[in-house]
Design a protein around this motif. Structure first.
Motif, short mmCIF file in Angstrom:
data_model
loop_
_atom_site.label_atom_id
_atom_site.label_comp_id
_atom_site.label_asym_id
_atom_site.label_seq_id
_atom_site.Cartn_x
_atom_site.Cartn_y
_atom_site.Cartn_z
N UNK A 122 0.84 -1.20 0.00
CA UNK A 122 0.00 0.00 0.00
C UNK A 122 0.88 1.25 0.00
N UNK A 123 0.39 2.25 -0.68
CA UNK A 123 1.14 3.49 -0.81
C UNK A 123 0.73 4.47 0.28
N UNK A 124 1.70 5.22 0.80
CA UNK A 124 1.39 6.25 1.80
C UNK A 124 0.67 7.40 1.12
N UNK A 125 -0.39 7.86 1.74
CA UNK A 125 -1.14 9.00 1.23
C UNK A 125 -0.80 10.23 2.05
N UNK A 126 -0.81 11.39 1.40
CA UNK A 126 -0.55 12.65 2.10
C UNK A 126 -1.58 13.69 1.66
N UNK A 127 -1.61 14.81 2.40
CA UNK A 127 -2.47 15.92 2.02
C UNK A 127 -3.93 15.54 1.90
N UNK A 128 -4.57 16.06 0.84
CA UNK A 128 -6.01 15.84 0.65
C UNK A 128 -6.34 14.36 0.57
N UNK A 129 -5.53 13.58 -0.15
CA UNK A 129 -5.80 12.14 -0.30
C UNK A 129 -5.80 11.43 1.05
N UNK A 130 -4.85 11.81 1.92
CA UNK A 130 -4.79 11.21 3.26
C UNK A 130 -6.00 11.65 4.08
N UNK A 131 -6.29 12.94 4.04
CA UNK A 131 -7.38 13.47 4.85
C UNK A 131 -8.72 12.87 4.42
N UNK A 132 -8.88 12.61 3.13
CA UNK A 132 -10.14 12.03 2.65
C UNK A 132 -10.37 10.63 3.22
N UNK A 133 -9.32 9.96 3.68
CA UNK A 133 -9.45 8.65 4.33
C UNK A 133 -9.85 8.79 5.80
N UNK A 134 -9.66 9.98 6.36
CA UNK A 134 -9.91 10.21 7.78
C UNK A 134 -11.30 10.82 8.01
N UNK A 135 -11.71 11.73 7.12
CA UNK A 135 -13.00 12.41 7.28
C UNK A 135 -14.14 11.39 7.30
N UNK A 136 -15.06 11.58 8.24
CA UNK A 136 -16.19 10.67 8.40
C UNK A 136 -15.85 9.48 9.27
N UNK A 137 -14.63 9.46 9.77
CA UNK A 137 -14.16 8.38 10.63
C UNK A 137 -13.60 8.93 11.93
N UNK A 138 -13.23 8.02 12.80
CA UNK A 138 -12.66 8.35 14.10
C UNK A 138 -11.19 7.95 14.11
N UNK A 139 -10.35 8.75 14.74
CA UNK A 139 -8.97 8.33 14.99
C UNK A 139 -8.80 8.14 16.49
N UNK A 140 -8.01 7.11 16.84
CA UNK A 140 -7.79 6.76 18.24
C UNK A 140 -6.30 6.67 18.48
N UNK A 141 -5.82 7.33 19.53
CA UNK A 141 -4.39 7.35 19.82
C UNK A 141 -4.17 7.52 21.32
N UNK A 142 -2.95 7.25 21.74
CA UNK A 142 -2.52 7.60 23.08
C UNK A 142 -1.49 8.71 22.93
#
Length: 101
Positions: free
Chosen positions: A1-21
């Motif tokens: 899989x290729x690393x996404x950056x910028x708009x392409x990366x953000x489009x994978x995050x919008x509408x979803x939740x991120x979880x971190x410590x």
């Protein structure tokens, strides 16, 4: 899989939740498509802020805090947020909004 950056990366995050410590604290954030960010810290306190894309950066503004901008990279279901001024964190992308933030 290729690393996404910028708009392409953000489009994978919008509408979803991120979880971190981050700094030993559990952090969950949900980003809706209207520019609203919901931040859950420690499992109880919810803050509502805004997000905006500025070039390759995503910038967040929460009440009582200044704007924080991050470069975002997505590799599979891992999102990495990096900021020159706010440090960085790595988060897991969880589909949808399971905590109803």
């Amino acid at each position: 899989a290729q690393k996404l950056t910028g708009f392409n990366a953000w489009s994978k995050v919008v509408g979803n939740t991120v979880k971190a410590t981050v700094d030993g604290k559990q952090l969950e954030e949900y980003y809706d498509s209207n520019g609203v960010a919901k931040h859950l810290e420690g499992g109880s306190k919810v803050s509502t802020g805004k997000w905006v894309l500025e070039g390759a950066n995503v910038c967040f503004t929460y009440p009582g805090e200044g704007k924080a901008c991050y470069v975002i990279e997505v590799d599979g279901d891992i999102a990495t947020f990096t900021s020159k001024t706010h440090g960085g964190f790595r988060a897991t992308i969880i589909p949808g909004n399971p905590n109803k933030l």
